[in-house]
Design an enzyme around this catalytic site. Structure first.
Site, mmCIF file in Angstrom:
data_model
loop_
_atom_site.group_PDB
_atom_site.id
_atom_site.type_symbol
_atom_site.label_atom_id
_atom_site.label_comp_id
_atom_site.label_asym_id
_atom_site.label_seq_id
_atom_site.Cartn_x
_atom_site.Cartn_y
_atom_site.Cartn_z
ATOM 1 N N SER A 63 1.001 -1.136 0.011
ATOM 2 C CA SER A 63 0.149 -0.033 -0.007
ATOM 3 C C SER A 63 0.900 1.318 0.084
ATOM 4 O O SER A 63 0.365 2.317 -0.562
ATOM 5 C CB SER A 63 -1.046 -0.035 1.168
ATOM 6 N N THR A 195 0.686 4.450 4.665
ATOM 7 C CA THR A 195 1.630 5.612 5.144
ATOM 8 C C THR A 195 2.685 4.866 6.127
ATOM 9 O O THR A 195 1.987 4.011 6.928
ATOM 10 C CB THR A 195 0.918 6.801 5.876
ATOM 11 N N THR A 213 4.179 8.338 2.088
ATOM 12 C CA THR A 213 2.648 7.783 1.756
ATOM 13 C C THR A 213 2.658 8.261 0.292
ATOM 14 O O THR A 213 2.897 9.027 -0.205
ATOM 15 C CB THR A 213 1.544 8.694 2.694
ATOM 16 N N ARG A 223 -3.945 17.142 -4.150
ATOM 17 C CA ARG A 223 -4.423 17.094 -2.794
ATOM 18 C C ARG A 223 -3.048 16.629 -2.024
ATOM 19 O O ARG A 223 -2.509 15.556 -2.280
ATOM 20 C CB ARG A 223 -5.418 15.922 -2.419
ATOM 21 N N VAL A 224 -3.029 17.157 -1.068
ATOM 22 C CA VAL A 224 -1.686 17.145 0.006
ATOM 23 C C VAL A 224 -2.362 16.720 1.450
ATOM 24 O O VAL A 224 -3.250 17.552 1.858
ATOM 25 C CB VAL A 224 -0.732 18.208 -0.046
ATOM 26 N N GLY A 225 -2.048 15.584 1.827
ATOM 27 C CA GLY A 225 -2.376 15.121 3.127
ATOM 28 C C GLY A 225 -1.408 15.543 4.320
ATOM 29 O O GLY A 225 -0.789 16.486 4.206
ATOM 30 N N ASP A 226 -1.781 15.098 5.474
ATOM 31 C CA ASP A 226 -1.173 15.529 6.692
ATOM 32 C C ASP A 226 0.366 14.914 6.671
ATOM 33 O O ASP A 226 1.157 15.516 7.271
ATOM 34 C CB ASP A 226 -1.652 14.645 8.001
ATOM 35 N N THR A 246 -1.023 8.467 11.506
ATOM 36 C CA THR A 246 -1.718 7.852 10.323
ATOM 37 C C THR A 246 -3.038 7.846 10.457
ATOM 38 O O THR A 246 -3.845 7.928 11.257
ATOM 39 C CB THR A 246 -0.888 6.400 9.987
ATOM 40 N N GLY A 247 -3.869 7.737 8.892
ATOM 41 C CA GLY A 247 -5.283 7.612 8.818
ATOM 42 C C GLY A 247 -5.665 8.997 8.026
ATOM 43 O O GLY A 247 -4.917 9.203 7.259
ATOM 44 N N ASP A 248 -6.903 9.342 8.367
ATOM 45 C CA ASP A 248 -7.384 10.511 7.449
ATOM 46 C C ASP A 248 -6.954 11.752 7.538
ATOM 47 O O ASP A 248 -7.272 12.711 8.386
ATOM 48 C CB ASP A 248 -9.081 10.351 7.804
ATOM 49 N N GLY A 249 -5.825 11.796 6.762
ATOM 50 C CA GLY A 249 -5.001 13.096 6.853
ATOM 51 C C GLY A 249 -5.811 14.558 6.577
ATOM 52 O O GLY A 249 -5.526 15.447 7.218
#
Ligand code: SD4
Length: 335
Positions: A63, A195, A213, A223-226, A246-249
């Protein structure tokens, strides 16, 4: 003897020995790679870089890294960061295209520029100029995820308040009046790990942290996450400790959970309780968010916490320290 036993029971999650490597999810080879660097006398920054790079090469759990989380155009793009807790330097990249070794590029940003964060096509050009190989990050797997998503009328997706109705249709989309909008449930795949977040602490208490990630399946391009954001995806401060998330950034980055956890450890909170508070803060506003945080302080104590959801009641992470000398799989019950 009694005092000794009481002391043992009072110890927070994890024994306290340094050096220490801790990372999100059961990514054993990544922990091993980081631990080997420390054992060979390498720096904590090298350990974090090599550890996270392992996932970028091996696609940990299938992943992380290339070939995962195709965006709305079917392209995989990567986010990564690395932080030096001695100097507070950070190097980060986001929306990185064509380059597999995202954390290597993040390290190059830290070491070869005065900047902190490079994004998008320009970050890829920077990487190519710094000698990183440009390759296609698409694989048969990411292509088939993308193809299936198109067949499923682009479901799930991250659009809202647009026309045509994004819960039934593909784009292109146009904005629609907010008042007519019904808040749709967020579609987060809690089984996609995507991630790696890692903390390494040296014998001398030098803390480094990093992440790598491919973000989120079917993300909107750009889109950029956390993960690449200092204080959100990870944070390191050698006067307090390190944390990684980790998770829903998209939700988690609004709360800077890694920064919060490190600041709580600075005030004396045990790592597990610091992690818990960081999760609770997000939970207060988003009870259904998917996420976990790992925390370690400069004495080598560590802990983790996660938000309990249907299908997500335990969070697994890896630890290597001089007591075990091999990576150990740990888990924490979500709350
Ligand atoms: C992101 N936080 O980009 C990452 C995804 C992740 O387990 O951690 N997945 O939102």
């Amino acid at each position: 003897m009694t005092t000794f036993l009481i002391y043992i029971f009072m110890l927070p999650f994890g024994h306290a020995t340094l050096p220490l490597v801790i990372n999100t999810w059961p990514f054993r080879d990544a922990t091993s790679a980081a631990w080997s660097v420390l054992q060979a006398g390498g720096s904590v920054l090298d350990a974090v870089e090599q550890g996270c790079s392992r996932c970028e090469v091996d696609q940990c759990d299938g992943s992380v890294g290339f070939g995962g989380s195709p965006d709305e155009n079917g392209e995989t793009t990567l986010d990564a960061m690395i932080m030096n807790g001695d100097t507070m330097e950070v190097g980060a990249v986001a929306d990185l295209r064509r380059i597999k070794n995202a954390i290597g590029v993040a390290r190059a940003v830290m070491q070869h520029t005065e900047h902190t964060f490079l994004v998008g096509e320009s970050a890829s050009v920077f990487a190519e100029n710094m000698g990183f190989t440009a390759e296609d990050l698409t694989t048969n797997k990411s292509l088939s995820i993308f193809t299936q998503w198109l067949k499923d009328n682009c479901q799930p997706n991250y659009r809202k308040s647009v026309l045509p109705d994004p819960s039934k249709n593909c784009g292109p989309y146009k904005p629609r009046a907010m008042s007519k909008q019904r808040q749709r449930e967020r579609q987060i795949d809690i089984h996609a790990h995507d991630t790696i977040g890692m903390i390494a602490i040296g014998q001398d208490g030098h803390v480094a942290a990093g992440t790598s990630t491919n973000g989120a399946n079917h993300k909107i391009p750009g889109r950029v996450g956390d993960s690449p954001v200092a204080g959100a995806g990870a944070y390191a401060d050698s006067t307090a400790g390190g944390a990684a998330a980790t998770g829903d950034g998209d939700v988690m980055m609004r709360f800077l959970p890694s920064f919060l956890a490190v600041e709580l450890m600075r005030t004396g909170a045990a790592p597990s309780s610091a992690c818990k508070t960081a999760i609770s803060r997000i939970k207060r506003y988003y009870p259904e968010f998917f996420g976990a945080v790992i925390c370690a302080n400069t004495t080598g104590h560590y802990g983790a916490a996660c938000n309990k959801l249907p299908g997500f009641s335990k969070f697994s992470f890896m630890v290597s320290d001089s007591q075990s000398n091999i990576p150990l799989l740990k888990s924490v019950d979500c709350f």
